[in-house]
Design a protein around this motif. Sequence first.
Motif, mmCIF file in Angstrom:
data_model
loop_
_atom_site.group_PDB
_atom_site.id
_atom_site.type_symbol
_atom_site.label_atom_id
_atom_site.label_comp_id
_atom_site.label_asym_id
_atom_site.label_seq_id
_atom_site.Cartn_x
_atom_site.Cartn_y
_atom_site.Cartn_z
ATOM 1 N N LEU A 140 -0.641 14.182 19.893
ATOM 2 C CA LEU A 140 -1.484 14.328 21.072
ATOM 3 C C LEU A 140 -1.025 13.378 22.213
ATOM 4 O O LEU A 140 -0.807 13.842 23.467
ATOM 5 C CB LEU A 140 -2.948 13.817 20.711
ATOM 6 C CG LEU A 140 -3.742 15.008 20.230
ATOM 7 C CD1 LEU A 140 -5.086 14.269 19.754
ATOM 8 C CD2 LEU A 140 -3.987 15.915 21.390
ATOM 9 N N VAL A 141 -0.654 12.227 21.993
ATOM 10 C CA VAL A 141 -0.227 11.307 23.162
ATOM 11 C C VAL A 141 1.013 11.576 23.708
ATOM 12 O O VAL A 141 1.214 11.524 25.185
ATOM 13 C CB VAL A 141 -0.436 9.618 22.599
ATOM 14 C CG1 VAL A 141 0.807 9.396 21.927
ATOM 15 C CG2 VAL A 141 -0.886 9.059 23.792
ATOM 16 N N PHE A 142 1.808 12.077 23.022
ATOM 17 C CA PHE A 142 3.265 12.494 23.572
ATOM 18 C C PHE A 142 2.943 13.949 24.123
ATOM 19 O O PHE A 142 4.033 14.437 24.184
ATOM 20 C CB PHE A 142 4.396 12.468 22.623
ATOM 21 C CG PHE A 142 4.613 10.957 22.072
ATOM 22 C CD1 PHE A 142 5.154 10.095 23.306
ATOM 23 C CD2 PHE A 142 4.639 10.423 21.185
ATOM 24 C CE1 PHE A 142 5.465 8.789 23.114
ATOM 25 C CE2 PHE A 142 4.871 9.221 21.038
ATOM 26 C CZ PHE A 142 5.376 8.285 21.953
ATOM 27 N N GLY A 143 1.960 14.464 24.080
ATOM 28 C CA GLY A 143 1.774 15.931 24.872
ATOM 29 C C GLY A 143 2.470 17.221 24.026
ATOM 30 O O GLY A 143 2.641 18.365 24.545
ATOM 31 N N ALA A 144 2.618 16.962 22.701
ATOM 32 C CA ALA A 144 2.969 18.002 21.877
ATOM 33 C C ALA A 144 1.904 19.079 21.545
ATOM 34 O O ALA A 144 2.215 20.116 21.138
ATOM 35 C CB ALA A 144 3.412 17.571 20.527
ATOM 36 N N LYS A 145 0.686 18.829 21.714
ATOM 37 C CA LYS A 145 -0.365 19.791 21.719
ATOM 38 C C LYS A 145 -0.676 20.378 23.096
ATOM 39 O O LYS A 145 -0.571 19.764 23.897
ATOM 40 C CB LYS A 145 -1.608 18.925 21.097
ATOM 41 C CG LYS A 145 -1.592 18.733 19.559
ATOM 42 C CD LYS A 145 -1.782 19.912 18.943
ATOM 43 C CE LYS A 145 -1.638 19.369 17.213
ATOM 44 N NZ LYS A 145 -1.717 20.480 16.365
ATOM 45 N N ASN A 146 -0.880 21.694 22.777
ATOM 46 C CA ASN A 146 -1.311 22.344 24.072
ATOM 47 C C ASN A 146 -2.700 22.385 24.251
ATOM 48 O O ASN A 146 -3.516 22.336 23.479
ATOM 49 C CB ASN A 146 -0.917 23.725 23.990
ATOM 50 C CG ASN A 146 0.601 23.955 23.976
ATOM 51 O OD1 ASN A 146 1.382 23.397 24.604
ATOM 52 N ND2 ASN A 146 1.242 24.722 23.102
ATOM 53 N N GLU A 163 0.014 10.617 12.731
ATOM 54 C CA GLU A 163 0.782 11.317 13.043
ATOM 55 C C GLU A 163 0.285 12.445 14.149
ATOM 56 O O GLU A 163 0.923 12.740 15.136
ATOM 57 C CB GLU A 163 1.308 12.466 11.953
ATOM 58 C CG GLU A 163 2.265 13.296 12.058
ATOM 59 C CD GLU A 163 2.573 14.077 10.849
ATOM 60 O OE1 GLU A 163 2.843 15.414 10.767
ATOM 61 O OE2 GLU A 163 2.233 13.735 9.708
ATOM 62 N N GLU A 164 -0.988 12.761 13.888
ATOM 63 C CA GLU A 164 -1.932 13.837 15.058
ATOM 64 C C GLU A 164 -1.984 13.021 16.134
ATOM 65 O O GLU A 164 -1.843 13.655 17.437
ATOM 66 C CB GLU A 164 -3.180 14.312 14.198
ATOM 67 C CG GLU A 164 -2.941 15.356 13.309
ATOM 68 C CD GLU A 164 -2.384 16.609 13.774
ATOM 69 O OE1 GLU A 164 -2.281 16.821 15.093
ATOM 70 O OE2 GLU A 164 -1.904 17.422 13.163
ATOM 71 N N LEU A 165 -2.571 11.761 16.357
ATOM 72 C CA LEU A 165 -2.556 10.975 17.301
ATOM 73 C C LEU A 165 -1.442 10.941 18.427
ATOM 74 O O LEU A 165 -1.574 11.116 19.667
ATOM 75 C CB LEU A 165 -3.052 9.676 17.113
ATOM 76 C CG LEU A 165 -4.382 9.204 16.408
ATOM 77 C CD1 LEU A 165 -5.060 8.210 16.045
ATOM 78 C CD2 LEU A 165 -5.752 10.107 17.229
ATOM 79 N N LEU A 166 -0.148 10.543 17.505
ATOM 80 C CA LEU A 166 0.889 10.413 18.522
ATOM 81 C C LEU A 166 1.488 11.783 18.866
ATOM 82 O O LEU A 166 2.104 11.685 20.001
ATOM 83 C CB LEU A 166 2.224 9.786 17.471
ATOM 84 C CG LEU A 166 1.748 8.409 17.174
ATOM 85 C CD1 LEU A 166 3.050 7.750 15.964
ATOM 86 C CD2 LEU A 166 1.540 7.582 18.275
ATOM 87 N N SER A 183 -8.203 20.561 13.478
ATOM 88 C CA SER A 183 -8.785 20.339 12.017
ATOM 89 C C SER A 183 -7.531 20.565 10.965
ATOM 90 O O SER A 183 -6.807 21.242 11.350
ATOM 91 C CB SER A 183 -9.649 21.525 11.676
ATOM 92 O OG SER A 183 -8.965 22.862 12.270
ATOM 93 N N ALA A 184 -7.607 19.640 10.042
ATOM 94 C CA ALA A 184 -6.535 19.537 9.240
ATOM 95 C C ALA A 184 -6.931 18.506 7.796
ATOM 96 O O ALA A 184 -7.976 18.343 7.715
ATOM 97 C CB ALA A 184 -5.283 18.945 9.705
ATOM 98 N N ASP A 185 -5.968 18.626 6.921
ATOM 99 C CA ASP A 185 -6.367 17.905 5.717
ATOM 100 C C ASP A 185 -5.887 16.476 6.159
ATOM 101 O O ASP A 185 -4.799 16.062 6.181
ATOM 102 C CB ASP A 185 -5.358 18.445 4.559
ATOM 103 C CG ASP A 185 -5.450 17.642 3.324
ATOM 104 O OD1 ASP A 185 -6.254 16.487 3.385
ATOM 105 O OD2 ASP A 185 -4.663 17.570 2.467
ATOM 106 N N PHE A 186 -6.886 15.722 6.229
ATOM 107 C CA PHE A 186 -6.731 14.265 6.465
ATOM 108 C C PHE A 186 -7.325 13.314 5.531
ATOM 109 O O PHE A 186 -7.600 12.201 5.350
ATOM 110 C CB PHE A 186 -7.566 14.115 7.813
ATOM 111 C CG PHE A 186 -7.122 14.535 9.031
ATOM 112 C CD1 PHE A 186 -5.632 14.152 9.579
ATOM 113 C CD2 PHE A 186 -7.806 15.368 10.028
ATOM 114 C CE1 PHE A 186 -5.332 14.785 10.757
ATOM 115 C CE2 PHE A 186 -7.249 15.892 10.967
ATOM 116 C CZ PHE A 186 -6.085 15.665 11.557
ATOM 117 N N LEU A 187 -7.670 14.050 4.244
ATOM 118 C CA LEU A 187 -8.308 13.335 3.141
ATOM 119 C C LEU A 187 -7.312 12.409 2.312
ATOM 120 O O LEU A 187 -6.231 12.822 1.968
ATOM 121 C CB LEU A 187 -8.966 14.438 2.214
ATOM 122 C CG LEU A 187 -9.858 13.872 1.014
ATOM 123 C CD1 LEU A 187 -10.947 13.064 1.565
ATOM 124 C CD2 LEU A 187 -10.103 15.246 0.373
#
Length: 331
Positions: free
Chosen positions: A325-331, A320-323, A300-304
Amino acid sequence: MMVPKRNRRPKIVVLGGGTGLPVILKNLKAQSADITAIVTVADDGGSSGTIRDYVNVVPPGDIRNVLVSLSDLPRLQEEIFQYRFDSNDHFLAGHAIGNLIIAAITEMKGNVFEAIQLLAEMMRVDGQVYPASEEPLILHAEFEDGTRVSGESKIAHDRKTINRVYVTPTETNHDAKAARQVIDAILEADMVVLGPGSLFTSILPNLMIQDLGEAVVNTKAEVVYICNIMTQLGETENFSDADHIRVLHKHLGNQFIDTILVNTEHVPEDYMDKERYDEYLVQVTHDFEGLRNENCRVISADFLKLRDQGVFHDGEKVVEELLRLVFGAKN
């Protein structure tokens, strides 16, 4: 999901239709992702619907916009391809030149899939653009009161609660099928992105093609849903973000969405032009407990992005969030 190394272009498949899809694609292209766009072919309104009625081709409107979003054509050539005839030009009223070109090449080649690949080469498209099916489909809706309606443009008309949607080919008795390239792209992807777009008329028509839906459920890729910012007249009235996910999971009989992107920024009161954007009602409400119950990771973030008195996703922030995620920066 096997996390791609940063020196490799991530393979990202985006499914959908409508105006939200090109925004995401354009920003993914700017970040050099390896993109495959899979486009809805159940649209029966506007120029696309008229062409479909006269020529037995898949509706070209969403395909046209996706081709332009991934194209390296000079600006003037893009504008020519996108030009829509004035309503006073009765013979061609409302038709976009690109729609007519897609219909013509499809007739010339006898196959919409081959036609789109040829046009993509001509337009210097960076990525792959595939129709969800190689034949036009009819979208049907069954409402909670048991009534049914056929045709994407008719579904929201009576503002009834939708129980389910499904698709059938326009002229044959067999089930709708996706091209082999579509299935392979989904199964070989690092990430599959759904949306943003109308839940029942842009996202689900793709997933209701049985082999395509099964591929999305079975892929090892991260499956991400970009939740709409606003509820939609006759489709998602009074919906929360969790309601969107429940509908998707119910239609495919599987909790297949791994991650949902949710906008938390407030739309200012009286900002939207209610006449111009008359199908969008109020902001989608949040139900984070409901999302957890659907086994969804929530970002959840400001995507507006506010523009022209309308409410849109900020393509740069979403990508930015998709990339990440795809590069594994999110836990």
